[in-house]
Design an enzyme around this catalytic site. Structure first.
Site, PDB file in Angstrom:
ATOM      1  CE  LYS A 190      43.878  49.012  86.730  1.00  0.00           C
ATOM      2  NZ  LYS A 190      44.615  49.437  85.530  1.00  0.00           N
ATOM      3  NE  ARG A 192      40.867  51.222  83.773  1.00  0.00           N
ATOM      4  CZ  ARG A 192      41.628  52.332  83.743  1.00  0.00           C
ATOM      5  NH1 ARG A 192      41.073  53.513  83.787  1.00  0.00           N
ATOM      6  NH2 ARG A 192      42.941  52.225  83.655  1.00  0.00           N
TER       7      ARG A 192
HETATM    8  C1  R5P Z   1      45.012  47.870  82.301  1.00  0.00           C
HETATM    9  O1  R5P Z   1      44.674  46.731  82.600  1.00  0.00           O
HETATM   10  C2  R5P Z   1      46.274  48.188  81.595  1.00  0.00           C
HETATM   11  O2  R5P Z   1      47.241  47.190  81.752  1.00  0.00           O
HETATM   12  C3  R5P Z   1      46.841  49.523  82.053  1.00  0.00           C
HETATM   13  O3  R5P Z   1      47.150  49.452  83.424  1.00  0.00           O
HETATM   14  C4  R5P Z   1      45.869  50.636  81.832  1.00  0.00           C
HETATM   15  O4  R5P Z   1      45.210  50.501  80.630  1.00  0.00           O
HETATM   16  C5  R5P Z   1      46.555  51.979  81.904  1.00  0.00           C
HETATM   17  O5  R5P Z   1      45.618  52.971  81.626  1.00  0.00           O
HETATM   18  P1  R5P Z   1      45.633  54.378  82.325  1.00  0.00           P
HETATM   19  O6  R5P Z   1      46.995  54.979  82.112  1.00  0.00           O
HETATM   20  O7  R5P Z   1      44.556  55.148  81.611  1.00  0.00           O
HETATM   21  O8  R5P Z   1      45.312  54.181  83.777  1.00  0.00           O
END
Ligand code: R5P
Length: 293
Positions: A190, A192
């Site tokens: 993933k 971001r």
């Molecule tokens: C990110 O590295 C965390 O482990 C979670 O995957 C993330 O923070 C989840 O956030 P959201 O629900 O806003 O996508």
């Protein structure tokens, strides 16, 4: 040992008192007209020479709950506690664990140094974002992982399970659950966008998930974007049913809608944070925290 319960505990303070056969002292609390918190510990003389467990989770409103945690720890120390164990089931700011962009504050460092500086000897938290970030707490640290609880619950429900990590950082969590369920696991790559918060999947596993019950395991469901994306990918690979499990199920803003629209059939979370959905499985972490103490 005495348990001092704060204002944001979701019953974990009571659970610990029961599991450890310890006395529970609930703090007195009020908010002044200008918004400042007031904390008083009844019968403070009882704390003299005792090991004291201070319980306060730091979910929303994080800054208020965090300040109250600091007030409690310092007060307990002032009243003569021989050792202070801070139980912070949900640790706020855990995801700001590095400077993603030049000039950013390293929020988790400030939080952990503050908890230590007011007098916590030991810190116990549930599923922090990354274990390494806890090195900013210069004292004893214990991490509680809820994955065995998830696996126990899932074993009653799933058929042909497969565990999917929504990003590489959560892979060890997926592994913990998969090993207990004796099944395979994989991860999605993933990415971001650090400005918009937008997420994209760079790489998806090639697994055939036909007829599988796919379990997405993460530390936190916040806006739901990560879980929803992973669920869609799981269905595109043939999943029969998708279940999401995370220690901290926050469900901010449109999260519930996103999760429902991505066809997640069940959400499993814990009482490190308040219950965010009526029909979720909501597990109590008191006993596994008590084991660490
Ligand atoms: C990110 O590295 C965390 O482990 C979670 O995957 C993330 O923070 C989840 O956030 P959201 O629900 O806003 O996508």
């Amino acid at each position: 040992m005495i348990i001092v319960g704060g204002t944001s505990t979701n019953g974990i303070d009571e659970g610990l008192a029961k599991a450890l056969s310890a006395e529970l002292i609930k703090v007195e609390h009020k908010v002044f007209p200008d918004g400042e918190s007031y904390i008083r510990i009844p019968q403070p003389q009882k704390l003299q020479g005792e090991e004291v467990v201070v319980v306060q989770s730091t979910y929303y409103p994080q800054d208020k709950n965090l300040m109250e945690l600091l007030f409690m720890i310092e007060a307990v120390k002032d009243f003569g506690a021989s050792k202070v164990i801070a139980v912070v089931p949900y640790l706020a700011y855990a995801r700001q664990d590095k400077r993603f962009r030049e000039g950013e504050a390293l929020s988790i460092k400030t939080v952990l140094r503050s908890i230590r500086n007011v007098g916590a000897d030991v810190l116990i938290t549930v599923e922090p974002h990354k274990a390494e970030e806890l090195n900013h707490f210069v004292g004893e640290v214990k991490i509680v992982y809820p994955e065995p609880l998830f696996a126990e619950e899932l074993a009653k429900i799933v058929d042909k399970p497969f565990v999917l990590s929504p990003d590489v950082g959560a892979l060890f969590r997926a592994k913990m659950v998969a090993e207990k369920l004796n099944c395979d696991y994989a991860y999605i790559e993933k990415e971001r966008d650090r400005i918009t918060g937008e997420i994209t999947a760079k790489n998806i596993p090639r697994e055939n998930l036909q007829d599988k019950d796919v379990i997405i395991v993460d530390d936190i469901i916040s806006t739901g974007g990560t879980t929803a994306q992973a669920a869609k990918i799981a269905y595109s690979l043939g999943a029969r049913r998708v279940i999401a499990a995370a220690a901290h199920v926050l469900m901010i803003g449109e999260a519930k809608k996103k999760i429902q629209e991505s066809n997640v059939k069940l959400v499993i979370g814990t009482n490190t944070v308040p219950k965010a959905m009526e029909d979720m499985i909501y597990l109590d972490v008191s006993k596994i925290i008590a084991e660490k103490i």
